[in-house]
Scaffold this active site. Structure first.
Site, PDB file in Angstrom:
ATOM      1  N   LYS A   1      -0.310  -8.252   5.520  1.00 15.31           N
ATOM      2  CA  LYS A   1      -0.294  -6.807   5.262  1.00 15.31           C
ATOM      3  C   LYS A   1       1.129  -6.303   5.468  1.00 15.31           C
ATOM      4  O   LYS A   1       1.734  -6.544   6.522  1.00 15.31           O
ATOM      5  CB  LYS A   1      -1.261  -6.102   6.211  1.00 15.31           C
ATOM      6  CG  LYS A   1      -1.473  -4.630   5.927  1.00 15.31           C
ATOM      7  CD  LYS A   1      -2.603  -4.077   6.805  1.00 15.31           C
ATOM      8  CE  LYS A   1      -2.925  -2.633   6.477  1.00 15.31           C
ATOM      9  NZ  LYS A   1      -4.065  -2.133   7.289  1.00 15.31           N
TER      10      LYS A   1
ATOM     11  N   ALA B   1      -4.449  -6.146  -2.877  1.00 19.50           N
ATOM     12  CA  ALA B   1      -4.962  -4.796  -2.629  1.00 19.50           C
ATOM     13  C   ALA B   1      -3.794  -3.912  -2.215  1.00 19.50           C
ATOM     14  O   ALA B   1      -2.878  -4.366  -1.535  1.00 19.50           O
ATOM     15  CB  ALA B   1      -6.021  -4.815  -1.524  1.00 19.50           C
TER      16      ALA B   1
ATOM     17  N   ASP C   1     -13.814   2.800   9.862  1.00 15.93           N
ATOM     18  CA  ASP C   1     -13.646   2.778   8.397  1.00 15.93           C
ATOM     19  C   ASP C   1     -14.494   1.647   7.814  1.00 15.93           C
ATOM     20  O   ASP C   1     -13.987   0.790   7.083  1.00 15.93           O
ATOM     21  CB  ASP C   1     -12.171   2.591   8.051  1.00 15.93           C
ATOM     22  CG  ASP C   1     -11.859   2.923   6.595  1.00 15.93           C
ATOM     23  OD1 ASP C   1     -12.680   3.597   5.952  1.00 15.93           O
ATOM     24  OD2 ASP C   1     -10.805   2.487   6.098  1.00 15.93           O
TER      25      ASP C   1
ATOM     26  N   ALA D   1      -2.911   0.148  -0.790  1.00 11.27           N
ATOM     27  CA  ALA D   1      -3.386   1.439  -0.309  1.00 11.27           C
ATOM     28  C   ALA D   1      -2.190   2.354  -0.068  1.00 11.27           C
ATOM     29  O   ALA D   1      -1.062   2.036  -0.437  1.00 11.27           O
ATOM     30  CB  ALA D   1      -4.201   1.255   0.967  1.00 11.27           C
ATOM     31  N   SER D   2      -2.447   3.496   0.566  1.00  7.70           N
ATOM     32  CA  SER D   2      -1.399   4.509   0.704  1.00  7.70           C
ATOM     33  C   SER D   2      -0.289   4.090   1.660  1.00  7.70           C
ATOM     34  O   SER D   2       0.871   4.438   1.463  1.00  7.70           O
ATOM     35  CB  SER D   2      -2.016   5.828   1.186  1.00  7.70           C
ATOM     36  OG  SER D   2      -2.683   5.635   2.417  1.00  7.70           O
ATOM     37  N   ILE D   3      -0.625   3.344   2.689  1.00 13.13           N
ATOM     38  CA  ILE D   3       0.370   2.979   3.702  1.00 13.13           C
ATOM     39  C   ILE D   3       0.869   1.557   3.526  1.00 13.13           C
ATOM     40  O   ILE D   3       2.039   1.262   3.794  1.00 13.13           O
ATOM     41  CB  ILE D   3      -0.219   3.184   5.111  1.00 13.13           C
ATOM     42  CG1 ILE D   3      -0.297   4.685   5.417  1.00 13.13           C
ATOM     43  CG2 ILE D   3       0.586   2.467   6.184  1.00 13.13           C
ATOM     44  CD1 ILE D   3      -0.860   5.014   6.770  1.00 13.13           C
ATOM     45  N   ALA D   4       0.031   0.642   3.091  1.00 16.28           N
ATOM     46  CA  ALA D   4       0.416  -0.771   3.026  1.00 16.28           C
ATOM     47  C   ALA D   4      -0.321  -1.459   1.891  1.00 16.28           C
ATOM     48  O   ALA D   4      -1.232  -0.896   1.275  1.00 16.28           O
ATOM     49  CB  ALA D   4       0.092  -1.459   4.357  1.00 16.28           C
ATOM     50  N   GLN D   5       0.095  -2.693   1.610  1.00 13.04           N
ATOM     51  CA  GLN D   5      -0.627  -3.531   0.667  1.00 13.04           C
ATOM     52  C   GLN D   5      -0.784  -4.924   1.261  1.00 13.04           C
ATOM     53  O   GLN D   5      -0.072  -5.314   2.183  1.00 13.04           O
ATOM     54  CB  GLN D   5       0.070  -3.586  -0.689  1.00 13.04           C
ATOM     55  CG  GLN D   5       1.429  -4.240  -0.724  1.00 13.04           C
ATOM     56  CD  GLN D   5       2.101  -4.082  -2.083  1.00 13.04           C
ATOM     57  OE1 GLN D   5       1.920  -3.076  -2.773  1.00 13.04           O
ATOM     58  NE2 GLN D   5       2.897  -5.064  -2.480  1.00 13.04           N
TER      59      GLN D   5
END
Length: 530
Positions: free
Chosen positions: A160, A135, A295, A137-141
């Site tokens: 992460k 996965a 979230d 995302a904008s800040i981390a994967q």
């Protein structure tokens, strides 16, 4: 030079958004002439883009495309503004609330180097296996990896990793946001009541926390401690030895996503019970702990093989102080019991509504909000909708914006949606009532009152024990002063007058001390009786 760089970055972002055809400002907002002119010039462009395929594309899709193309900081800005419909309006907030935080992953080599730099060790000594990202995302994967346990068995973990250079990118964009906020406040006075610079400051703090993965690990640890006795809910375990500011290693969750209803049914899970449990768990965390996962979309919720709800991704958390928790519990209880007068009083007691307004008139307004909702079928009643209407209507009564309550309300919208997907007939009031009543009993019940009285008695006792010492000091000072006078100290008229005033104050202090002592003794007697 910074101002020029900021203007260039903002102009580029504005051009991208304009070209996408997305609407990013409320229709009712009165713009300064230059921005109003820009809006009129780009209106045909928006129309062409929207109708280019023969049908109108949803504004949320256009916004999502534009913000995603602008990069991580604009995605976070959009997600943040989705919680502030007091600033951008309900329609735009709704469009942004569905903004997906997804970006293409960065390379495996970059990820491995980032892990080694953060943990200061070769990756092969840290993990038995380190797979590709699952996965991004904008800040981390997130990568799936494994570690070797003492017995030799492999245990899967989730790793992460922050994106390389993400801090520098955010700092540049945040600098441009602050620049824009300052310009808006300077040249558009009506916007000052929304405090644009304070809004950007809140976003900056939120992002700073999210980019320090140790903070996420601490959030998981805190929620694990808070919920250790919560039946049917848990969070992943943190591998602290393989975690740092830019890397977080957690237990791998092998579960079914809460949105996969067919698989959940096939495994024998009761979907209606899951929906009720999710809602109660969220409310319990918000009211009991004052700390909630903010979230909770379906991608962050899993059901493990024991039927427990497992939450992941703790990058965005919400906190409520005791004052806000009491406010929330009392207004929910007031609406459940239709005690609108009490709901109104709570607003005034919390200081959210100025005293110059009428409690009775405010209670009447609350009835206008509550009654239409209460008369609907159970499947249509929404606590999140109720809170949203309440927060909007209270602007008429000069209620100050409470960002923490807005974040709670926005999270509740998502949680209610997940709960209703599991059980379309879910009655939010029936689900919430025991949680609210239990919390109010713990705060206002006889046991809580007894503890408060005991604490008060201890405080009063300490105060009383200090009174003789204070009076003794005053007496010694007066005696010493008298000795000086008796020894023949020559005084002028001004000094005599000051001495007379001092003696008068001493007499008043003595009388006040006697009364304070008497009142304190009376309070002790009352505390002992009860």
């Amino acid at each position: 030079m910074n101002a020029i760089a900021n203007m260039v970055r903002l102009t580029k972002a504005g051009a991208v958004i304009a070209w996408s055809g997305a609407r990013v400002l409320p229709d009712e907002l009165r713009l300064p002439p230059p921005l109003a002119l820009f809006g009129r010039l780009t209106a045909p462009l928006r129309k062409d883009k929207a109708n280019g395929t023969g049908h109108d594309v949803a504004n949320e899709a256009r916004l999502s495309t534009a913000l995603t193309s602008l990069g991580p900081s604009y995605i976070k800005l959009g997600q943040f503004l989705a919680t502030r419909d007091d600033i951008i309006g309900r329609e735009l907030a709704a469009d942004l609330s569905r903004l997906q935080d997804r970006l293409p992953p960065f390379s495996q080599d970059e990820a491995r180097k980032a892990v080694e730099d953060a943990l200061e060790a070769p990756i092969d000594t840290l993990f038995a296996e380190f797979g590709p990202p699952v996965a991004a995302a904008s800040i981390a994967q997130v990568h799936k990896a494994s570690v070797r346990e003492p017995g030799g068995a492999l245990k899967p973990v989730a790793v992460k990793v922050l994106r390389p250079g993400i801090e520098q990118r955010f700092n540049k964009d945040l600098d441009s946001y602050f620049f824009a906020a300052r310009m808006i406040e300077r040249f558009h006075p009506p916007s000052r009541r929304l405090r644009p610079q304070a809004v950007v400051e809140t976003l900056a703090k939120s992002v700073a926390i999210e980019m320090d993965l140790r903070m996420e690990a601490a959030a998981i640890s805190e929620m694990a401690e808070n919920s250790r006795n919560d039946e049917g809910f848990r969070v992943p375990n943190v591998d602290w030895s393989r975690s740092a500011r830019r890397v977080l290693t957690l237990e791998w969750i092998d579960g079914v996503t809460i949105s996969d209803h067919e698989t959940l049914r096939a495994q024998g899970h009761d979907l209606k019970a899951l929906g009720a449990r999710l809602m109660r768990t969220f409310l319990r965390h918000a009211m009991r702990d004052g700390f909630f996962h903010a979230d909770l979309h379906p991608g962050n919720l899993f059901i493990d093989d024991q039927g427990r709800i497992v939450a992941v991704d703790f990058g965005i958390m919400g906190r409520l102080g005791l004052k806000e928790r009491r406010f929330l519990a009392e207004i929910l209880h007031g609406f459940i019991t239709r005690n609108y007068r009490r709901v109104a009083e709570v607003h005034f007691e919390a200081g959210y509504v100025p005293r110059r307004h009428s409690v009775e008139q405010f209670a009447q307004a609350l009835r206008a909000i509550g009654e239409p909702i209460m008369d609907r079928p159970a499947s249509e009643i929404s606590m999140a909708q109720l809170l949203g209407q309440l927060f909007q209507y209270t602007e008429v009564f000069d209620m100050q914006t409470r960002p923490e309550l807005l974040l709670l309300q926005k999270t509740m919208v998502v949680v209610e949606g997940v709960g209703r997907s599991l059980d379309p007939e879910l009655n939010m009031w029936v689900v919430a009532e025991p949680v609210v009543k239990d919390w109010m009993q713990s705060q206002f019940g006889p046991e809580a009152q007894f503890e408060a009285a005991a604490e008060g008695a201890v405080s009063v006792g300490k105060f009383v024990t200090d009174i003789p010492k204070l009076l003794g000091q005053a007496e010694r000072t007066a005696d010493a002063f008298s000795a000086f006078v008796e020894e023949g100290l020559r005084l002028d008229d001004h000094t005599v007058q000051r001495l007379a005033e001092a003696q008068s104050r001493k007499n008043r202090a003595s009388r006040i001390g006697i009364w304070v002592g008497a009142i304190a003794l009376a309070l002790i007697a009352i505390a002992l009786l009860f």
